[in-house]
Each structure stands twice: as C-alpha cells, then as structure tokens.
Design a protein around this motif. Structure first.
Motif, PDB file in Angstrom:
ATOM      1  N   HIS A   1       0.838  -1.020   0.156  1.00 35.55           N
ATOM      2  CA  HIS A   1       0.048   0.127  -0.052  1.00 35.55           C
ATOM      3  C   HIS A   1       0.791   1.275   0.097  1.00 35.55           C
ATOM      4  O   HIS A   1       1.905   1.412   0.398  1.00 35.55           O
ATOM      5  CB  HIS A   1      -0.969   0.208   1.190  1.00 35.55           C
ATOM      6  CG  HIS A   1      -2.140  -1.012   1.004  1.00 35.55           C
ATOM      7  ND1 HIS A   1      -2.065  -2.235   1.096  1.00 35.55           N
ATOM      8  CD2 HIS A   1      -3.388  -0.627   1.175  1.00 35.55           C
ATOM      9  CE1 HIS A   1      -3.274  -2.598   0.822  1.00 35.55           C
ATOM     10  NE2 HIS A   1      -4.171  -1.795   1.115  1.00 35.55           N
TER      11      HIS A   1
ATOM     12  N   PHE B   1       0.470   5.733   0.627  1.00 35.63           N
ATOM     13  CA  PHE B   1      -0.363   6.817   1.304  1.00 35.63           C
ATOM     14  C   PHE B   1      -0.856   7.528   0.026  1.00 35.63           C
ATOM     15  O   PHE B   1      -0.033   8.064  -0.807  1.00 35.63           O
ATOM     16  CB  PHE B   1       0.411   7.603   2.285  1.00 35.63           C
ATOM     17  CG  PHE B   1       0.272   6.948   3.513  1.00 35.63           C
ATOM     18  CD1 PHE B   1      -0.594   6.870   4.409  1.00 35.63           C
ATOM     19  CD2 PHE B   1       1.728   6.539   3.984  1.00 35.63           C
ATOM     20  CE1 PHE B   1      -0.550   6.220   5.747  1.00 35.63           C
ATOM     21  CE2 PHE B   1       1.873   5.798   5.126  1.00 35.63           C
ATOM     22  CZ  PHE B   1       0.779   5.650   6.148  1.00 35.63           C
TER      23      PHE B   1
ATOM     24  N   THR C   1      -4.841   5.336   2.083  1.00 34.07           N
ATOM     25  CA  THR C   1      -3.985   4.376   1.450  1.00 34.07           C
ATOM     26  C   THR C   1      -4.484   3.869   0.065  1.00 34.07           C
ATOM     27  O   THR C   1      -5.820   3.911   0.110  1.00 34.07           O
ATOM     28  CB  THR C   1      -3.478   3.345   2.130  1.00 34.07           C
ATOM     29  OG1 THR C   1      -4.432   2.343   2.662  1.00 34.07           O
ATOM     30  CG2 THR C   1      -2.633   4.132   3.335  1.00 34.07           C
TER      31      THR C   1
END
Length: 413
Positions: A341, A343, A364
């Motif tokens: 992931h 941000f 995210t």
C-alpha cells in the motif's frame, strides 16, 4: 498477490509465532536454562505470541496504546523512600485530586501546628488567664483560646494582619516563633506554587494536536522496500527542533535458552542522514528503508501475518509558545502494517499557498508489488542468488526435457 492487513488467528488455532520463535519448552524470565528453570509460572511459561494475545477472543495486548499511554503496571516497590528524595517530581506526578489534597494539607497542618504552639505559649505565660486584663502585658495579644491562637497563626503566615491580634514585644520567644513561621510559610509557598505552575504548564495536552497515521504501510520506493507512516501537526504554531524515532518491541529466546521479554530494537528512520529531524509544517511521511540492518530484512508478506511485534513511534520537539519539550507516542501492531500500500497525497497547491487535506491523512491505496522480503529481493543476497540459480536450473531441465521429447518424436517418424 498483495496483502492488506493480517487477519487475527482463528479461535481454534494456536496463535502465530513471533519474529524470534520460541521453542515448546517454557522458561522463566532471565532464568537459567537447566531443568530447574523449566518450571515457570503459568503466565511466564506461555509463548510470546500467547502472552500478547491473551484475553477473550485473543485480544491483542499492546505495549503502548494508539494515544501514547504505556500499558505497563509497576508492581509493589519496597524502597518507597526513593520517591521522597525527589519530592518535587513526586508531587508534580500526582493526579490532580491528590495534588490538591496535599496542597491544602500543607497549609492547614502548618496553621494548626503553629496555632497549637501559640496556644501553648499563651497558656504557659498565663495570657489566657489574664485575657481582657488591661494591666497585664501579654506575649500574644487577644489570644484567649485555641481558636484565637489558630487565627493568630493564620493571620501571621498569610500576612493578613487585622491589627487586633498580634505577637507583642514583651517576649523574645514569641518573636522567634513568628520568624520561624514566616520562613516555613515562604518555603511551603515556593514549593507548592512551583509545583502548581509546573503541573499546569506541562505540555502533555500539546501532544493531542500531534497526529499519526492509523496504519503503517510497506511498499517500494526507488527500487527499495520501505516502511512508511505519517506524522502531522494540527496547530499553526509549529514544533521547534522536532525529531522522530521508532522502536521495535518483540520478545525472543536466545540460543542459550534465555527468554528476553519485550526486547527493544532500534528502527533507523534516517538518523545517520538527518532524516529523523523534521520541519513539521505539513504532514510528513516518515521512511524506514528495509536493508540488511533492519529487523524486517527477512520479513515478507507471508511471514508478516505470522509475526507478533509492535512498533513504537516517538515524536519529540519544543513547543514554540512555551519553550517546553513535548513528546507524543503511538504504536503499530503487526495487523496494522499494510503490505503493498501507499499513502494518498494530502497536499495541494492553492493561490499563493499550499493546502493540507487532513481528510486524506490516513487514506492508502493498493499497489502491485512482490510479496518477497527485502532479503529475497536483494540481488546480492545469498538467497536471491540461490533462487536465481534454482530458477535457471529449472529452466534448463525444462529445456532439456522438451529437446529430448522432440528427439524422440523425430526418431519415431
């Protein structure tokens, strides 16, 4: 295959192993590894993963809560006189209800003590017997009982001075007693007022406006596997000389059989390059590069779900308004680390300024990346070389097999 967060273990299955898995043998904390040390208490003899997931439904026991409170209870302390040697810090650390009680008792007990001394002095000099006699030269004017002596003590220490009740010049011991009470009263004023000022001005509430992302993510940056989390400041008055550091809390067992509970390991956030020093004007994304010195060097997406650890993040800085040092803390457990992931951006450009969108602070998005660990992805590591050789050998075998099959078919024709 990308992984978000690790689901909790099922009710009927044993909890996963920690980063440093323990053997099935139970040992005591810091005890020897012989047979006598194998008889450990029920709690201490459990595996680390069981200790951290005790409770109904395998509740995860945190070392530090999300709002920064340490979940460690101190047991009985035999040498409590050590706290009296640092009485100032002891008073400041008291809860407000106990601090106000001590604050009030210091004054009330002092007034009562000196009131009793004034009453005893007036009784020994017969001032009480000759109260109201205009021919008598008293040591303590207008003192005819304990209540009036208490009023004299209160008026003298607080310098109220109504004018009728006083210490006269007919007895030197009364003057000395008044001097002693004035000095004691000044000491109590300095101590209590100082404690009250420090307790009120402590910058603990400033940490409420320092925010951390709810999750920690692992993704690739510049062809390097990195662990990321965010830090932000909600106030316009910024922290001065802000620094961030992180610790990995993980229990393990040594090769000799010694059990080390809650061992702390340093997580490099760029202190060798100055990356841990922040200008916290807008939200900052803190990066930990997972290299051979990182505790996550051998951790991949599969192994991450089997680990039991906690990452403690500590942000320190000087409050610009008061000049006092402030500290904010949070923690991330293994199920709060998202693999694959990144941000979302929370900074946009407006007219003559940048805008921070705090609604996107915790957001995210998933990215496509390998589930291998940094060690496996490193082209220079032994595991990577062996993996490449294995894949190369596998391709050679497949090619030899296909060529052999082709030769057999040609012979049959």
């Amino acid at each position: 295959m990308n992984r978000t967060s690790c689901p909790p273990p099922p009710q009927d299955e044993p909890a996963p192993q920690s980063l440093s898995p323990l053997s099935e043998t139970s040992v005591t904390l810091g005890g020897p590894s012989d047979q006598s040390a194998l008889q450990a208490p029920d709690v201490l003899s459990q595996p680390v993963s069981d200790l951290s997931r005790q409770g109904s439904g395998h509740t995860r026991q945190r070392y530090v809560t999300k709002d920064g409170k340490c979940q460690v209870n101190l047991g009985p302390i035999a040498e409590k006189r050590r706290f009296l040697s640092d009485i100032f810090t002891t008073l400041v650390d008291l809860k407000y209800r106990w601090f106000l009680l001590v604050f009030s008792l210091c004054y009330v007990l002092t007034w009562l003590a000196f009131g009793a001394v004034y009453f005893l002095g007036a009784w020994l000099r017969d001032d009480i017997v000759h109260a109201g006699d205009p021919q008598w030269k008293p040591c303590f004017e207008k003192v005819d009982g304990f209540l009036s002596a208490l009023l004299l003590s209160l008026e003298s220490q607080r310098t109220i001075g109504y004018g009728s009740r006083m210490v006269t010049a007919h007895c030197p011991e009364g003057v000395v007693l008044l001097m002693v009470q004035s000095i004691v009263g000044s000491i109590i004023d300095a101590l209590m007022v100082g404690c009250m000022f420090v307790k009120i001005s402590r910058p603990q509430q400033r940490a409420q406006t320092l925010i951390f992302s709810k999750h920690c993510v692992i993704c690739e940056r510049d062809d390097k596997l990195c662990m990321l989390f965010r830090i932000g400041d909600l106030r316009e008055s910024h922290m001065v000389d802000a620094k961030v550091r992180a610790k990995l809390i993980k229990s393990r067992q040594t090769k000799e059989g010694e059990f080390i509970p809650l061992e702390q390991s340093e997580i490099n956030l760029g202190y060798d390059t100055g990356g841990d020093r922040l200008l916290l004007v807008e939200p900052q994304t803190i990066t930990h590069i997972i290299n051979d010195s990182s505790p996550f060097w051998e951790v991949g997406a599969e192994r991450l779900c089997k680990e039991t650890f906690e990452i403690i993040v500590i942000l320190e800085g000087i409050v610009e308004a008061s000049g006092m040092t402030c500290q904010a803390r949070t923690s991330y457990t293994e199920d709060e680390v998202l693999w694959g992931h990144r941000f979302e951006s929370c900074i946009s450009l407006e007219k003559e300024a940048f805008r921070v969108d705090h609604s996107a602070f915790d957001k995210t998005f998933e990215v496509q990346m390998s589930t291998d660990s940094a060690k496996e992805l490193d082209p220079c590591s032994r595991e990577s070389v062996l993996k490449v050789l294995k894949e190369s050998r596998k391709r050679e075998v497949e090619e030899e097999g296909s060529s052999f099959t082709a030769q057999q078919k040609s012979k049959r024709r």
